[in-house]
Design a protein around this motif. Structure first.
Motif, short mmCIF file in Angstrom:
data_model
loop_
_atom_site.label_atom_id
_atom_site.label_comp_id
_atom_site.label_asym_id
_atom_site.label_seq_id
_atom_site.Cartn_x
_atom_site.Cartn_y
_atom_site.Cartn_z
N VAL A 1 1.12 -1.23 0.31
CA VAL A 1 0.13 0.10 -0.01
C VAL A 1 0.84 0.71 0.03
O VAL A 1 1.91 0.98 0.04
CB VAL A 1 -0.90 -0.09 1.12
N LYS A 2 0.25 1.95 -0.85
CA LYS A 2 1.53 3.17 -1.32
C LYS A 2 0.14 4.43 -0.62
O LYS A 2 -1.22 4.60 -0.95
CB LYS A 2 2.11 3.76 -2.03
N ASP A 3 0.42 5.48 -0.29
CA ASP A 3 -0.35 7.32 -0.13
C ASP A 3 -1.68 6.78 0.78
O ASP A 3 -2.87 7.19 0.28
CB ASP A 3 -0.75 7.46 -1.01
N GLU A 4 -1.66 5.94 2.03
CA GLU A 4 -2.23 5.61 2.67
C GLU A 4 -3.65 6.95 3.23
O GLU A 4 -2.06 7.60 4.05
CB GLU A 4 -2.09 4.49 3.45
N THR A 5 -4.13 6.85 3.40
CA THR A 5 -5.03 8.02 4.33
C THR A 5 -6.01 7.28 5.31
O THR A 5 -6.84 6.32 4.45
CB THR A 5 -5.37 8.81 3.30
N ILE A 6 -5.62 7.33 6.59
CA ILE A 6 -7.21 6.38 7.19
C ILE A 6 -7.47 7.57 8.00
O ILE A 6 -7.28 8.31 9.30
CB ILE A 6 -6.14 5.51 8.23
N ASN A 7 -9.42 7.62 8.08
CA ASN A 7 -9.53 8.72 8.99
C ASN A 7 -10.51 7.53 9.51
O ASN A 7 -11.08 6.82 9.29
CB ASN A 7 -10.26 9.59 8.01
N LEU A 8 -10.07 7.90 10.80
CA LEU A 8 -11.47 6.40 11.79
C LEU A 8 -12.09 8.28 12.98
O LEU A 8 -12.02 9.12 13.62
CB LEU A 8 -10.59 6.50 12.81
N THR A 9 -13.17 7.77 13.08
CA THR A 9 -14.02 8.63 13.65
C THR A 9 -14.90 7.13 15.22
O THR A 9 -14.90 6.32 15.03
CB THR A 9 -15.13 8.85 13.73
N ASP A 10 -15.35 7.60 15.60
CA ASP A 10 -16.38 6.97 17.17
C ASP A 10 -17.09 5.58 15.93
O ASP A 10 -17.44 4.69 16.51
CB ASP A 10 -16.98 7.56 18.20
N THR A 11 -17.31 5.88 14.57
CA THR A 11 -18.82 5.21 14.52
C THR A 11 -18.12 4.73 12.63
O THR A 11 -18.52 3.76 11.65
CB THR A 11 -20.05 5.96 13.92
N GLU A 12 -16.96 5.19 12.29
CA GLU A 12 -16.59 4.65 11.01
C GLU A 12 -15.34 5.02 11.02
O GLU A 12 -14.31 5.80 11.35
CB GLU A 12 -17.70 6.09 10.16
N LEU A 13 -14.98 4.38 9.38
CA LEU A 13 -13.61 4.21 9.39
C LEU A 13 -13.69 4.37 7.53
O LEU A 13 -14.52 4.07 7.28
CB LEU A 13 -12.72 2.96 9.59
N HIS A 14 -12.66 5.86 7.41
CA HIS A 14 -12.89 5.31 6.41
C HIS A 14 -10.90 5.12 5.43
O HIS A 14 -10.03 5.52 6.15
CB HIS A 14 -13.10 6.88 5.46
#
Length: 152
Positions: free
Chosen positions: A26-39
């Motif tokens: 994996v390259k150029d990963e972006t991970i956004n984590l909230t209390d209800t979702e994973l992007h």
């Protein structure tokens, strides 16, 4: 070009989830984590991949014990569950599934049988082997590369 949906494996303990996004290099990963979702967005073998999921129950996106690491064959993360409001309800500790949406669960998510432990056997099995995550990125408290954590 539209992004491919990355395959996900998961396992759980009463206090945490172990999620594996199963794509190599994996390259150029972006991970956004909230209390209800994973992007998640990333590139593997010049193809764009993404994951957009809503959890079955809330997790603790700001917990210091949550972390992720990009490995050669996958992205692995341990995420702490939000403690149950009802202290006497044992059914809340183990989730019946990862996602809120049952249909998406059938199509996108598989059980990680290498890390799976039945809730009756959790005490003797102990927590997850997190040696793969050593030197990884911490999720709690807004780390670099985790743009938007807690802001969504």
């Amino acid at each position: 070009m539209s992004a491919n949906t990355a395959p996900i494996k998961w396992a759980q303990r009463s206090d945490s989830l172990y999620i594996t996004i199963n794509i190599p290099d994996v390259k150029d990963e972006t991970i956004n984590l909230t209390d209800t979702e994973l992007h998640f967005k990333g590139t593997s073998e010049s193809k764009p991949y993404e994951v957009n999921i809503k959890f079955f129950h809330p997790i603790d996106s700001e917990a210091k014990g949550s972390s992720y690491k990009v490995l050669s064959r996958s992205v692995q993360m341990q995420v702490l569950k939000k403690p149950s409001e009802k202290k006497d309800d044992d059914d809340e500790e183990f989730w019946p599934r990862l996602l809120e949406d049952k249909l998406l669960e059938k199509n996108q998510v598989k059980i990680d049988w290498d890390r799976y432990v039945d809730e009756d056997e959790e005490a003797e099995a102990g927590g997850f082997d997190t040696s793969n995550l050593e030197g990884g990125n911490m999720m709690g408290g807004g780390m670099p590369g985790m743009a938007g954590m807690g802001e969504m």
